[in-house]
Design an enzyme around this catalytic site. Structure first.
Site, mmCIF file in Angstrom:
data_model
loop_
_atom_site.group_PDB
_atom_site.id
_atom_site.type_symbol
_atom_site.label_atom_id
_atom_site.label_comp_id
_atom_site.label_asym_id
_atom_site.label_seq_id
_atom_site.Cartn_x
_atom_site.Cartn_y
_atom_site.Cartn_z
ATOM 1 N N SER A 114 18.830 -3.344 -18.831
ATOM 2 C CA SER A 114 20.148 -3.054 -18.258
ATOM 3 C C SER A 114 21.176 -3.166 -19.366
ATOM 4 O O SER A 114 20.970 -3.915 -20.333
ATOM 5 C CB SER A 114 20.477 -4.065 -17.156
ATOM 6 N N TYR B 176 20.565 -13.185 -14.989
ATOM 7 C CA TYR B 176 20.192 -11.768 -15.049
ATOM 8 C C TYR B 176 20.400 -11.206 -16.453
ATOM 9 O O TYR B 176 19.522 -10.541 -17.007
ATOM 10 C CB TYR B 176 21.037 -10.989 -14.039
#
Length: 279
Positions: free
Chosen positions: A141, A154
């Site tokens: 990401s 995350y």
């Protein structure tokens, strides 16, 4: 004859979101696909909808034995494995300030997002090294590439995926195994809503996500919503022979978000214009 005809792929997290879109595209382009997911009900129904060229296998990527089993299943059921798409991931908790974060989600997020990718790389590579190589794709990401506050577990996990994949690319290149990453941003999939909408009703979450999507669009040069089809195009490149000379790379599919926020440029222009007397 599709571009992936003759290839067998596993897509983890394949029952929904990005994984679902990529699995469908792989099948449409001729591949035989194993949809791997912890959600058996949704995964079985989705694989069935794709026809005989798809099969479902319940898989917990954080469990090495479960990943070994899905690789063995793909080889037995479809006769080989040419592409491993380590896509499964979870969002973790969002805390605005690190001062309040207790990192209670850290081990779970790292187990799925990092160990799950490591398990997938290793299990697939063990087969690929003796069978002509292959392509391993990993979902990271831009959250693992661009510092920001809030999504600590995350972000750490997605940054780790990049280092893991690039290290594996060095290690496995001699076997003809390519290892690359796709870094999405602002893709219309459940993970952002799951991250930001914990504790909200379905209606409130939907309304909030409309505003969130508008905010995210304001931060990227390409002013349209990203879709799972956009990720599938990148995955097709890495899964196909078009990427036969590409390894250790991160492809951002983010509408230019990582490249730069267009909004400050407008603000800067207005400031300069005021001082030059042109506004």
């Amino acid at each position: 004859m599709g571009e992936l005809t003759g290839k067998v792929a596993i897509v983890t997290g394949g029952a929904s979101g990005i994984g679902r879109g990529c699995a469908a595209r792989f099948v449409a382009d001729g591949a035989k696909v194993v949809v791997a997911d912890v959600n058996a009900e949704e995964g079985e129904a989705f694989a069935a909808s794709l026809g005989a060229d798809a099969a479902f296998r319940e898989t917990d990527v954080a469990d090495a034995g479960s990943v070994d089993a899905v690789v063995a299943f793909a080889i037995e059921h479809f006769g080989g494995l040419h592409c491993m798409f380590n896509n499964a991931g979870i969002s973790g908790a969002r805390t605005e300030r690190i001062l309040e974060h207790d990192f209670s989600d850290f081990e779970k997020v790292m187990a799925v997002n990092v160990l799950g990718v490591a398990n997938g790389i290793r299990s697939a590579a063990r087969h690929m090294k003796d069978n002509g190589g292959g392509s391993i794709i990993n979902t990271t990401s831009i959250g693992g590439m661009q510092p920001s506050r809030g999504n600590y577990s995350y972000a750490m996990s997605k940054a780790s995926v990049i280092m893991l994949a690039q290290s594996a690319a060095i290690d496995l290149g001699e076997y003809g195994i390519r290892v690359n990453c796709i870094a999405p941003a602002n893709i219309e999939s459940p993970i952002v809503g799951n991250m930001l909408g914990k504790g909200l009703s379905a209606d409130a979450k939907e309304q909030m996500m409309v505003e969130v999507r508008q905010f995210l669009l304001s931060r990227q040069p390409i002013q349209r919503q990203g879709t799972t089809d956009d990720i599938a195009e990148a995955a097709m490149f890495f899964a196909s022979d078009r990427s036969s000379y590409v390894t250790g790379q991160v492809m951002c599919v983010d509408g230019g978000m990582l490249t730069g926020n267009p909004a400050p440029a407008g603000e800067l222009k207005e400031i300069v214009a005021r001082y030059h007397g042109t506004r």
